[in-house]
Design a protein around this motif. Sequence first.
Motif, PDB file in Angstrom:
ATOM      1  N   UNK A  72       0.538  -1.054   0.182  1.00  0.00           N
ATOM      2  CA  UNK A  72       0.325   0.446  -0.174  1.00  0.00           C
ATOM      3  C   UNK A  72       0.659   0.842   0.244  1.00  0.00           C
ATOM      4  N   UNK A  73       0.636   2.799  -0.325  1.00  0.00           N
ATOM      5  CA  UNK A  73      -0.737   2.273  -1.372  1.00  0.00           C
ATOM      6  C   UNK A  73      -0.524   2.264  -2.770  1.00  0.00           C
ATOM      7  N   UNK A  74      -1.221   1.748  -3.567  1.00  0.00           N
ATOM      8  CA  UNK A  74      -1.310   1.458  -4.963  1.00  0.00           C
ATOM      9  C   UNK A  74      -1.873   2.003  -5.478  1.00  0.00           C
ATOM     10  N   UNK A  83      -7.962  11.203  -8.847  1.00  0.00           N
ATOM     11  CA  UNK A  83      -7.998  12.447  -7.903  1.00  0.00           C
ATOM     12  C   UNK A  83      -8.824  12.361  -7.208  1.00  0.00           C
ATOM     13  N   UNK A  84      -8.493  12.977  -6.096  1.00  0.00           N
ATOM     14  CA  UNK A  84      -9.156  13.132  -4.903  1.00  0.00           C
ATOM     15  C   UNK A  84     -10.690  13.731  -5.106  1.00  0.00           C
ATOM     16  N   UNK A  85     -10.500  14.434  -6.374  1.00  0.00           N
ATOM     17  CA  UNK A  85     -12.227  15.044  -6.679  1.00  0.00           C
ATOM     18  C   UNK A  85     -12.905  14.159  -7.050  1.00  0.00           C
ATOM     19  N   UNK A  86     -11.970  12.989  -7.686  1.00  0.00           N
ATOM     20  CA  UNK A  86     -13.451  11.652  -8.940  1.00  0.00           C
ATOM     21  C   UNK A  86     -12.806  10.712  -7.473  1.00  0.00           C
ATOM     22  N   UNK A  87     -13.001  10.800  -6.340  1.00  0.00           N
ATOM     23  CA  UNK A  87     -12.828   9.425  -5.528  1.00  0.00           C
ATOM     24  C   UNK A  87     -14.629   8.779  -5.143  1.00  0.00           C
ATOM     25  N   UNK A  88     -14.924   9.625  -4.700  1.00  0.00           N
ATOM     26  CA  UNK A  88     -17.064   9.018  -4.876  1.00  0.00           C
ATOM     27  C   UNK A  88     -17.454   8.251  -6.116  1.00  0.00           C
ATOM     28  N   UNK A  89     -16.419   9.090  -7.141  1.00  0.00           N
ATOM     29  CA  UNK A  89     -17.319   8.811  -8.229  1.00  0.00           C
ATOM     30  C   UNK A  89     -16.568   7.351  -8.638  1.00  0.00           C
ATOM     31  N   UNK A  90     -15.616   7.074  -8.769  1.00  0.00           N
ATOM     32  CA  UNK A  90     -14.836   6.147  -8.828  1.00  0.00           C
ATOM     33  C   UNK A  90     -14.819   4.667  -7.865  1.00  0.00           C
ATOM     34  N   UNK A  91     -15.813   5.169  -6.583  1.00  0.00           N
ATOM     35  CA  UNK A  91     -16.096   4.545  -5.337  1.00  0.00           C
ATOM     36  C   UNK A  91     -17.503   3.887  -6.866  1.00  0.00           C
ATOM     37  N   UNK A  92     -18.218   4.709  -6.727  1.00  0.00           N
ATOM     38  CA  UNK A  92     -19.861   4.715  -7.708  1.00  0.00           C
ATOM     39  C   UNK A  92     -19.576   3.857  -8.374  1.00  0.00           C
ATOM     40  N   UNK A  93     -18.691   3.251  -9.684  1.00  0.00           N
ATOM     41  CA  UNK A  93     -17.865   3.473 -10.710  1.00  0.00           C
ATOM     42  C   UNK A  93     -17.431   1.163 -10.353  1.00  0.00           C
ATOM     43  N   UNK A  94     -17.165   0.751  -8.888  1.00  0.00           N
ATOM     44  CA  UNK A  94     -16.775  -0.383  -8.868  1.00  0.00           C
ATOM     45  C   UNK A  94     -18.379  -0.657  -8.172  1.00  0.00           C
ATOM     46  N   UNK A 138      -4.912   9.620  -5.780  1.00  0.00           N
ATOM     47  CA  UNK A 138      -6.346   8.505  -4.668  1.00  0.00           C
ATOM     48  C   UNK A 138      -5.287   7.795  -5.129  1.00  0.00           C
ATOM     49  N   UNK A 139      -4.947   7.010  -3.817  1.00  0.00           N
ATOM     50  CA  UNK A 139      -4.351   5.061  -4.183  1.00  0.00           C
ATOM     51  C   UNK A 139      -4.600   4.040  -2.768  1.00  0.00           C
ATOM     52  N   UNK A 140      -5.210   3.307  -3.168  1.00  0.00           N
ATOM     53  CA  UNK A 140      -5.676   2.006  -2.871  1.00  0.00           C
ATOM     54  C   UNK A 140      -5.130   1.320  -1.580  1.00  0.00           C
ATOM     55  N   UNK A 141      -5.802   1.235  -0.301  1.00  0.00           N
ATOM     56  CA  UNK A 141      -4.688   1.093   0.830  1.00  0.00           C
ATOM     57  C   UNK A 141      -5.818  -0.394   0.935  1.00  0.00           C
ATOM     58  N   UNK A 142      -6.565  -0.844   2.216  1.00  0.00           N
ATOM     59  CA  UNK A 142      -7.148  -2.147   2.089  1.00  0.00           C
ATOM     60  C   UNK A 142      -8.701  -1.490   2.241  1.00  0.00           C
ATOM     61  N   UNK A 143      -9.444  -2.833   1.979  1.00  0.00           N
ATOM     62  CA  UNK A 143     -10.784  -3.042   2.625  1.00  0.00           C
ATOM     63  C   UNK A 143     -11.686  -1.583   2.035  1.00  0.00           C
ATOM     64  N   UNK A 144     -12.103  -0.707   2.951  1.00  0.00           N
ATOM     65  CA  UNK A 144     -12.938   0.514   2.911  1.00  0.00           C
ATOM     66  C   UNK A 144     -11.651   2.102   2.525  1.00  0.00           C
ATOM     67  N   UNK A 145     -10.479   0.946   2.812  1.00  0.00           N
ATOM     68  CA  UNK A 145      -9.237   2.798   3.155  1.00  0.00           C
ATOM     69  C   UNK A 145      -8.664   3.084   1.786  1.00  0.00           C
ATOM     70  N   UNK A 146      -8.434   4.550   1.618  1.00  0.00           N
ATOM     71  CA  UNK A 146      -7.897   4.700   0.861  1.00  0.00           C
ATOM     72  C   UNK A 146      -7.192   6.284   1.398  1.00  0.00           C
ATOM     73  N   UNK A 147      -5.858   6.853  -0.464  1.00  0.00           N
ATOM     74  CA  UNK A 147      -4.477   6.988   0.595  1.00  0.00           C
ATOM     75  C   UNK A 147      -4.603   7.916  -0.602  1.00  0.00           C
ATOM     76  N   UNK A 148      -4.347   9.562  -0.325  1.00  0.00           N
ATOM     77  CA  UNK A 148      -4.280  10.653  -1.150  1.00  0.00           C
ATOM     78  C   UNK A 148      -3.372  10.659  -1.072  1.00  0.00           C
ATOM     79  N   UNK A 149      -2.356  11.756  -2.614  1.00  0.00           N
ATOM     80  CA  UNK A 149      -0.626  11.988  -2.037  1.00  0.00           C
ATOM     81  C   UNK A 149      -1.187  14.332  -1.507  1.00  0.00           C
TER      82      UNK A 149
END
Length: 194
Positions: free
Chosen positions: A20-22, A84-95, A173-184
């Motif tokens: 992590x982060x990926x 990016x952080x601005x698109x994180x919610x939309x990215x999550x929606x597409x999962x 934005x990078x993926x951690x594990x489970x529901x966790x993410x990290x930004x730069x």
Amino acid sequence: MEGPPEEFGSGYRLLSSVVVPRPIAWVGSYDADGTPNLAPYSFFNVVSSSPPVVYFAPGGTGEHRKDSANNAIESEAFTVHVVTRAFAEAMNATSATLAPEEDEFEHADLDRVDATHVDAPRIADAPVVLECDLYDTQEIGAQTLVFGEVVYAHVDDDLLTDGKPDVRELDAVGRLAGNYYASTDDRFRLERPE
């Protein structure tokens, strides 16, 4: 605790929690009928700079491959958006698990346009999009690795300094594990030794 990967729940659990982060490949593709698909994958990285090749590795092989892999293989093209952080919610929606005929762009309320040089869709206002021709595929265990040669790139002018991408301007934005993410946004610098 120490032991084989199964001691930690599974190989997936161990690797996805400690590597992590990926970075996240937000992959756009069309199926054979022209239905767009957009899905995030955190098994993603750069393979080569010359030629410029990236890969993403969705789960599943053969008849169990994910739509993104099937589409990229059939059309021989795909796009990769840097999340990016601005698109994180939309990215999550597409999962979300949607039927193959459903459009993730519409589901996440994203404006879709055709890529410039490959037969794949892209998000109109995404700050970084890599257009890829299929380079190769490889099955490893339960994963299908999809390699793409970057043939065209879209990089927002706000992310450039002297005409070159500036990592200080990209809030990836990078993926951690489970529901966790990290930004730069928490960056630090270390000088590389000689």
